[in-house]
Design a protein around this motif. Structure first.
Motif, PDB file in Angstrom:
ATOM      1  N   ASP A   1       1.021  -1.195  -0.071  1.00  0.00           N
ATOM      2  CA  ASP A   1      -0.137  -0.006   0.180  1.00  0.00           C
ATOM      3  C   ASP A   1       0.721   1.248  -0.124  1.00  0.00           C
ATOM      4  N   ALA A   2       0.127   2.419  -1.419  1.00  0.00           N
ATOM      5  CA  ALA A   2       1.683   2.903  -1.133  1.00  0.00           C
ATOM      6  C   ALA A   2       0.256   4.257  -0.521  1.00  0.00           C
ATOM      7  N   THR A   3       0.744   5.249  -0.014  1.00  0.00           N
ATOM      8  CA  THR A   3      -0.498   5.904   0.636  1.00  0.00           C
ATOM      9  C   THR A   3      -0.007   7.727   0.790  1.00  0.00           C
ATOM     10  N   PHE A   4      -0.736   8.511   0.095  1.00  0.00           N
ATOM     11  CA  PHE A   4      -0.380   9.540  -0.119  1.00  0.00           C
ATOM     12  C   PHE A   4      -1.122  10.753   0.629  1.00  0.00           C
ATOM     13  N   ARG A   5      -0.271  10.980   0.499  1.00  0.00           N
ATOM     14  CA  ARG A   5      -1.262  12.650   2.354  1.00  0.00           C
ATOM     15  C   ARG A   5      -0.672  13.951   1.452  1.00  0.00           C
ATOM     16  N   ARG A   6      -1.413  15.037   1.741  1.00  0.00           N
ATOM     17  CA  ARG A   6      -1.602  16.296   1.435  1.00  0.00           C
ATOM     18  C   ARG A   6      -2.297  16.979   2.779  1.00  0.00           C
TER      19      ARG A   6
ATOM     20  N   ASP B   1      11.073   9.653  -4.799  1.00  0.00           N
ATOM     21  CA  ASP B   1      12.639  10.019  -6.381  1.00  0.00           C
ATOM     22  C   ASP B   1      11.195  10.570  -7.679  1.00  0.00           C
ATOM     23  N   ALA B   2      10.145   9.586  -7.717  1.00  0.00           N
ATOM     24  CA  ALA B   2       9.525   8.935  -8.879  1.00  0.00           C
ATOM     25  C   ALA B   2       8.648  10.746  -9.324  1.00  0.00           C
ATOM     26  N   ILE B   3       8.641  10.976  -7.951  1.00  0.00           N
ATOM     27  CA  ILE B   3       7.350  12.077  -7.369  1.00  0.00           C
ATOM     28  C   ILE B   3       8.223  13.498  -7.654  1.00  0.00           C
ATOM     29  N   GLN B   4       9.588  13.568  -7.469  1.00  0.00           N
ATOM     30  CA  GLN B   4      10.746  14.792  -7.699  1.00  0.00           C
ATOM     31  C   GLN B   4      10.941  14.759  -8.732  1.00  0.00           C
ATOM     32  N   ARG B   5      10.134  13.462  -9.908  1.00  0.00           N
ATOM     33  CA  ARG B   5      11.183  13.798 -11.032  1.00  0.00           C
ATOM     34  C   ARG B   5       9.838  13.845 -12.066  1.00  0.00           C
ATOM     35  N   GLY B   6       8.281  13.872 -11.280  1.00  0.00           N
ATOM     36  CA  GLY B   6       7.256  14.678 -12.004  1.00  0.00           C
ATOM     37  C   GLY B   6       6.417  13.272 -12.781  1.00  0.00           C
ATOM     38  N   LYS B   7       6.745  12.137 -12.340  1.00  0.00           N
ATOM     39  CA  LYS B   7       6.498  11.381 -12.594  1.00  0.00           C
ATOM     40  C   LYS B   7       4.596  10.527 -12.348  1.00  0.00           C
ATOM     41  N   LEU B   8       4.919  11.245 -11.585  1.00  0.00           N
ATOM     42  CA  LEU B   8       3.004  11.783 -11.005  1.00  0.00           C
ATOM     43  C   LEU B   8       2.542  12.934 -11.198  1.00  0.00           C
ATOM     44  N   GLY B   9       2.715  13.392 -11.932  1.00  0.00           N
ATOM     45  CA  GLY B   9       2.208  14.901 -12.711  1.00  0.00           C
ATOM     46  C   GLY B   9       2.176  15.931 -12.082  1.00  0.00           C
ATOM     47  N   PRO B  10       2.036  16.930 -12.260  1.00  0.00           N
ATOM     48  CA  PRO B  10       3.178  18.698 -11.644  1.00  0.00           C
ATOM     49  C   PRO B  10       2.344  18.522 -10.215  1.00  0.00           C
ATOM     50  N   SER B  11       0.869  18.448 -10.499  1.00  0.00           N
ATOM     51  CA  SER B  11       0.546  19.074  -8.595  1.00  0.00           C
ATOM     52  C   SER B  11       0.739  17.407  -7.917  1.00  0.00           C
ATOM     53  N   ALA B  12       1.416  16.580  -7.834  1.00  0.00           N
ATOM     54  CA  ALA B  12       2.403  15.542  -7.297  1.00  0.00           C
ATOM     55  C   ALA B  12       3.302  15.987  -5.996  1.00  0.00           C
ATOM     56  N   SER B  13       3.390  17.341  -6.333  1.00  0.00           N
ATOM     57  CA  SER B  13       4.608  18.446  -5.924  1.00  0.00           C
ATOM     58  C   SER B  13       4.090  19.028  -4.465  1.00  0.00           C
ATOM     59  N   GLY B  14       2.855  18.657  -5.220  1.00  0.00           N
ATOM     60  CA  GLY B  14       2.043  19.961  -3.001  1.00  0.00           C
ATOM     61  C   GLY B  14       2.129  18.086  -2.494  1.00  0.00           C
ATOM     62  N   ILE B  15       2.243  17.005  -2.761  1.00  0.00           N
ATOM     63  CA  ILE B  15       1.864  15.606  -1.160  1.00  0.00           C
ATOM     64  C   ILE B  15       3.205  15.936  -0.424  1.00  0.00           C
ATOM     65  N   ASP B  16       2.722  16.186   0.701  1.00  0.00           N
ATOM     66  CA  ASP B  16       3.437  15.872   2.082  1.00  0.00           C
ATOM     67  C   ASP B  16       4.033  14.985   3.191  1.00  0.00           C
TER      68      ASP B  16
ATOM     69  N   TRP C   1       2.879  -6.649   8.869  1.00  0.00           N
ATOM     70  CA  TRP C   1       3.198  -5.875   7.903  1.00  0.00           C
ATOM     71  C   TRP C   1       4.109  -4.780   8.740  1.00  0.00           C
ATOM     72  N   ALA C   2       4.729  -3.977   7.568  1.00  0.00           N
ATOM     73  CA  ALA C   2       5.577  -2.993   8.582  1.00  0.00           C
ATOM     74  C   ALA C   2       5.886  -2.170   7.499  1.00  0.00           C
ATOM     75  N   SER C   3       5.926  -0.638   7.970  1.00  0.00           N
ATOM     76  CA  SER C   3       5.733   0.623   7.305  1.00  0.00           C
ATOM     77  C   SER C   3       6.711   1.385   7.238  1.00  0.00           C
ATOM     78  N   PHE C   4       6.905   2.369   6.478  1.00  0.00           N
ATOM     79  CA  PHE C   4       7.957   3.416   6.554  1.00  0.00           C
ATOM     80  C   PHE C   4       7.082   4.656   5.750  1.00  0.00           C
ATOM     81  N   GLU C   5       6.753   5.737   6.837  1.00  0.00           N
ATOM     82  CA  GLU C   5       6.058   7.085   6.420  1.00  0.00           C
ATOM     83  C   GLU C   5       7.283   8.031   6.632  1.00  0.00           C
ATOM     84  N   GLY C   6       7.396   9.261   5.974  1.00  0.00           N
ATOM     85  CA  GLY C   6       8.238  10.407   6.151  1.00  0.00           C
ATOM     86  C   GLY C   6       7.822  11.482   5.112  1.00  0.00           C
ATOM     87  N   PRO C   7       7.884  12.479   5.534  1.00  0.00           N
ATOM     88  CA  PRO C   7       7.992  13.731   5.119  1.00  0.00           C
ATOM     89  C   PRO C   7       8.841  13.550   3.188  1.00  0.00           C
TER      90      PRO C   7
END
Length: 132
Positions: A35-40, A97-112, A125-131
């Motif tokens: 699971d990849a959870t994107f937050r903003r 890294d994919a977000i920084q390279r724009g692979k998730l679209g330009p507005s993904a730069s607003g993901i917190d 299960w195990a998780s890693f979360e970071g800003p």
């Protein structure tokens, strides 16, 4: 905080070094549900957290490099114990890294923040979360 989650899976083989791992020191397989959870804090101009299709495609692309691989032989992980926790952080870094390279679209730069959870089974299960 708003969040969007995408899910995929991958299968690997690996072994661990260290007495703490008991029988897992021998080569064994794992199938992870990821699971990849994107937050903003605020939605983008279109009213979304992230483009779900792009997020799912990038998660799939990240996992493809490990899927059906023996991670003991993978050059990116030489000398590392590829524990569930370690892999959660690795996938997090690759998605960031994919977000920084724009692979998730330009507005993904607003993901917190991004949280990556690897489900080893229905009970662990195990998780890693970071800003970002």
């Amino acid at each position: 905080m708003y969040s969007v989650n995408v899910r995929d899976h991958f299968m690997i083989a690996h072994s661990f070094t260290g007495e703490a791992f008991g029988p897992a020191q021998r080569l064994h397989g794992a199938t992870y549900v990821v699971d990849a959870t994107f937050r903003r804090r605020e939605l983008d101009a279109d009213g979304v957290v992230v483009d779900i299709a792009l997020a799912g495609a990038q998660l799939g692309a990240v996992l493809a490099g490990m899927n059906y691989q023996n991670l003991d032989d993978h050059p990116d992980f030489e000398g590392r114990n590829t524990t569930t926790e370690f892999l959660a952080r690795e996938i997090h870094q690759r998605l960031a890294d994919a977000i920084q390279r724009g692979k998730l679209g330009p507005s993904a730069s607003g993901i917190d923040a991004l949280c990556v959870t690897l489900h080893e089974s229905h009970v662990a299960w195990a998780s890693f979360e970071g800003p970002l």
